[in-house]
Design a protein around this motif. Structure first.
Motif, short mmCIF file in Angstrom:
data_model
loop_
_atom_site.label_atom_id
_atom_site.label_comp_id
_atom_site.label_asym_id
_atom_site.label_seq_id
_atom_site.Cartn_x
_atom_site.Cartn_y
_atom_site.Cartn_z
N SER A 1 0.83 -1.21 0.00
CA SER A 1 0.00 0.00 0.00
C SER A 1 0.86 1.25 0.00
CB SER A 1 -0.91 -0.01 1.22
OG SER A 1 -1.68 1.16 1.30
N LYS A 2 1.94 1.24 0.81
CA LYS A 2 2.84 2.40 0.86
C LYS A 2 3.51 2.62 -0.50
CE LYS A 2 3.92 2.13 5.80
NZ LYS A 2 4.97 1.80 6.79
N ALA A 3 3.95 1.54 -1.12
CA ALA A 3 4.59 1.65 -2.43
C ALA A 3 3.62 2.20 -3.47
CB ALA A 3 5.12 0.28 -2.86
N PHE A 4 2.35 1.75 -3.39
CA PHE A 4 1.32 2.22 -4.32
C PHE A 4 1.07 3.71 -4.14
CE2 PHE A 4 -3.35 2.47 -5.39
CZ PHE A 4 -3.20 2.30 -6.76
N ILE A 5 1.00 4.16 -2.89
CA ILE A 5 0.77 5.58 -2.60
C ILE A 5 1.93 6.43 -3.10
CG2 ILE A 5 0.61 7.29 -0.74
CD1 ILE A 5 -0.94 5.17 0.87
N ILE A 6 3.17 5.98 -2.82
CA ILE A 6 4.35 6.73 -3.26
C ILE A 6 4.38 6.84 -4.79
CG2 ILE A 6 6.88 6.68 -3.38
CD1 ILE A 6 6.80 5.38 -0.57
N LEU A 7 4.07 5.72 -5.46
CA LEU A 7 4.06 5.72 -6.92
C LEU A 7 3.01 6.69 -7.47
CD1 LEU A 7 5.02 4.51 -9.62
CD2 LEU A 7 3.28 2.71 -9.32
N LEU A 8 1.79 6.62 -6.94
CA LEU A 8 0.72 7.51 -7.42
C LEU A 8 1.06 8.97 -7.16
CD1 LEU A 8 -2.64 5.77 -6.42
CD2 LEU A 8 -1.39 5.64 -8.56
N ALA A 9 1.59 9.27 -5.98
CA ALA A 9 1.94 10.65 -5.64
C ALA A 9 3.02 11.17 -6.59
CB ALA A 9 2.42 10.74 -4.20
N GLY A 10 4.01 10.34 -6.89
CA GLY A 10 5.06 10.75 -7.82
C GLY A 10 4.53 11.00 -9.21
N MET A 11 3.60 10.13 -9.66
CA MET A 11 3.03 10.28 -11.01
C MET A 11 2.19 11.55 -11.11
SD MET A 11 2.03 6.28 -11.65
CE MET A 11 1.15 6.56 -13.21
N MET A 12 1.35 11.78 -10.09
CA MET A 12 0.48 12.95 -10.12
C MET A 12 1.26 14.25 -9.95
SD MET A 12 -3.01 11.92 -8.13
CE MET A 12 -3.72 13.51 -8.50
N SER A 13 2.40 14.18 -9.27
CA SER A 13 3.19 15.39 -9.01
C SER A 13 3.95 15.88 -10.24
CB SER A 13 4.19 15.12 -7.88
OG SER A 13 3.51 14.78 -6.70
N LEU A 14 3.99 15.07 -11.29
CA LEU A 14 4.77 15.43 -12.47
C LEU A 14 4.28 16.75 -13.09
CD1 LEU A 14 7.17 14.05 -13.81
CD2 LEU A 14 5.60 12.97 -15.42
N VAL A 15 2.96 16.94 -13.12
CA VAL A 15 2.41 18.18 -13.70
C VAL A 15 2.78 19.38 -12.84
CG1 VAL A 15 0.31 19.44 -14.28
CG2 VAL A 15 0.50 17.03 -14.87
N ALA A 16 2.56 19.27 -11.51
CA ALA A 16 2.84 20.39 -10.62
C ALA A 16 4.31 20.78 -10.67
CB ALA A 16 2.42 20.05 -9.19
N LEU A 17 5.20 19.79 -10.68
CA LEU A 17 6.62 20.08 -10.77
C LEU A 17 6.97 20.73 -12.11
CD1 LEU A 17 8.69 17.11 -9.27
CD2 LEU A 17 8.87 19.52 -8.68
N SER A 18 6.35 20.23 -13.18
CA SER A 18 6.63 20.77 -14.52
C SER A 18 6.23 22.23 -14.64
CB SER A 18 5.91 19.94 -15.59
OG SER A 18 6.34 18.61 -15.58
N VAL A 19 5.20 22.64 -13.89
CA VAL A 19 4.74 24.03 -13.91
C VAL A 19 5.56 24.89 -12.95
CG1 VAL A 19 2.82 25.59 -13.46
CG2 VAL A 19 2.40 23.41 -14.61
N ASP A 20 5.54 24.52 -11.67
CA ASP A 20 6.02 25.41 -10.62
C ASP A 20 7.54 25.45 -10.48
OD1 ASP A 20 3.41 26.04 -10.09
OD2 ASP A 20 3.17 24.53 -8.54
N ALA A 21 8.23 24.35 -10.80
CA ALA A 21 9.69 24.37 -10.70
C ALA A 21 10.31 25.31 -11.72
CB ALA A 21 10.25 22.96 -10.89
N MET A 22 9.57 25.60 -12.80
CA MET A 22 10.08 26.47 -13.86
C MET A 22 9.96 27.96 -13.53
SD MET A 22 11.38 24.81 -16.26
CE MET A 22 11.68 26.35 -17.08
N LEU A 23 9.08 28.30 -12.60
CA LEU A 23 8.76 29.72 -12.37
C LEU A 23 9.98 30.58 -12.05
CD1 LEU A 23 5.37 29.37 -10.44
CD2 LEU A 23 5.72 29.92 -12.86
N PRO A 24 10.89 30.14 -11.17
CA PRO A 24 12.05 31.01 -10.88
C PRO A 24 12.96 31.22 -12.09
CG PRO A 24 11.81 29.29 -9.20
CD PRO A 24 10.90 28.93 -10.34
#
Length: 406
Positions: free
Chosen positions: A8-31
């Motif tokens: 269950s922990k591995a599944f949660i970590i995997l899903l969180a990493g996959m979903m975070s790809l969009v947020a990182l792609s947007v917000d990490a670029m701002l600076p």
């Protein structure tokens, strides 16, 4: 028991990493937007915002495709294609020799990131239900809320140590790691007998169904309006904080404060929405945003559009709290009448709201004039037009009900 817990922990970590790809792609670029404008010698520094807008263009197209496709062929093939597109797009961004090629890479990144962003929700629905599904999703969304808070700091650290291209290198590495994790650790969750054939006819019928459901269409458009104002802020934030207020070193912290307000609103909304209902929460949040912005416009007039930084932050934090209340409730109300086409309906709502948001966010970002006026007026116009649109819809619905009962 321990094995299930680890799984269950591995599944949660995997899903969180996959979903975070969009947020990182947007917000990490701002600076890095100011540095990108300088490197490519853009005539107008505001044009660097297209690195954000182009990603959302790809995202809006991808969202429309992956949902129905995954219902037809299973969850894994579309995610593989999405990851491949994202990796190719990231490589193009790293090696880009012109701003045009950077935009091409960003569109491909957006089209690719749409797959893990959209289909992870379906993975959870396929595997779990009830309280266990709610538990998993609450943890995943907690991570999803935290990522936009931390992402600009990640980008700023990379920028302080090396070239902005290494931000794309970081995104490439994350895509490879989460993609390999998905390939090795996640089985197919959609049984063959539960798959639905994909056809142009079913796609058109689904779109007609959405357009016929006026409630779904109205709240989808309002969601797009609010997202447009939010995107306008994303596009403008580097210019406002770095150029206008000379806060390059503190950009990540200032951005995080507004992001925390969105996360806090999500937690508060979870407690209040059961008591007050989604429509009342939306109404109060829109009126709160409108009144707050109207008062702040007076302060802008008194300071020629450049108030002290702490005044601006004192406005942004409650404004983004209102926006945080709106995001989840608007999407839920848009989806409420679409139970018959839930998968395709989710794709339509996400794609249409993004397409509504893109021109609004672009206009706000391109209107930057060495003041806070474009961002603040953008929020005022969106709040006012959203309230007007909902009021007109409610009035028309009431008249229709009276005619039907008569």
């Amino acid at each position: 028991m321990n094995h299930d817990s680890n799984h269950s922990k591995a599944f949660i970590i995997l899903l969180a990493g996959m979903m975070s790809l969009v947020a990182l792609s947007v917000d990490a670029m701002l600076p890095a937007l100011v540095a990108i404008a300088d490197d490519f010698e853009l005539a107008n520094p505001a044009h660097a915002q297209w690195t954000i807008t182009s990603l959302f263009i790809g995202l809006s197209v991808g969202q429309l495709i992956y949902g129905p496709w995954s219902d037809a062929v299973g969850r894994k093939p579309p995610i593989y294609v999405g990851y491949l597109l994202f990796i190719v797009g990231s490589i193009i961004c790293v090696l880009s020799t012109s701003f045009t090629w950077l935009m091409v890479g960003r569109v491909l990144q957006g089209m690719g990131a749409a797959a893990p962003r959209i289909i992870t929700m379906a993975l959870v629905r396929d595997k779990l239900k009830g309280a266990e599904m709610a538990r998993i999703m609450s943890v995943v969304f907690s991570v999803f809320i935290i990522v936009p808070i931390l992402a600009p700091a990640v980008g700023q650290v990379i920028l302080s140590l090396s070239h902005w291209r290494w931000i794309f290198g970081m995104l490439l590495a994350m895509a490879i790691v989460t993609g390999l994790g998905f390939w090795r650790g996640q089985e197919e969750t959609l049984a063959v007998e539960k798959r639905r054939p994909l056809s142009l006819k079913s796609f058109i019928e689904g779109l007609k169904f959405l357009l016929a459901e006026r409630s779904a269409l109205v709240y989808t458009i309002v969601s797009g309006l609010v997202f447009g104002a939010f995107m306008g802020y994303l596009n403008s934030a580097p210019l406002v904080f770095i150029k206008l207020y000379d806060q390059a070193d503190n950009f990540a912290l200032l951005f995080a404060l507004s992001a925390v307000a969105v996360g806090a609103a999500s937690l508060v909304n979870g407690r209040l929405v059961l008591k007050l209902g989604m429509r009342l929460m939306i109404n109060r949040a829109l009126w709160g945003l409108l009144v707050l912005t109207s008062v702040f416009c007076l302060l802008l007039l008194a300071t020629n559009g450049v108030p002290p930084l702490w005044w601006f932050m004192a406005y942004l934090i409650p404004a983004f709290f209102c926006v945080g209340i709106l995001f989840g409730n608007l999407n839920s109300l848009a989806m409420e009448p679409l139970g018959a086409i839930a998968g395709m309906g989710s794709a339509f709502v996400a794609s249409i709201s993004t397409l509504v948001a893109i021109p609004i966010g672009s206009v706000i970002g391109l209107s930057f004039n060495q003041s806070c006026y474009p961002v603040v007026i953008g929020f005022w116009l969106v709040a006012a037009s959203s309230l007007l649109l909902i009021k007109c819809f409610d009035k028309t619905s009431a008249e229709a009900e009276q005619s039907a009962s008569a």
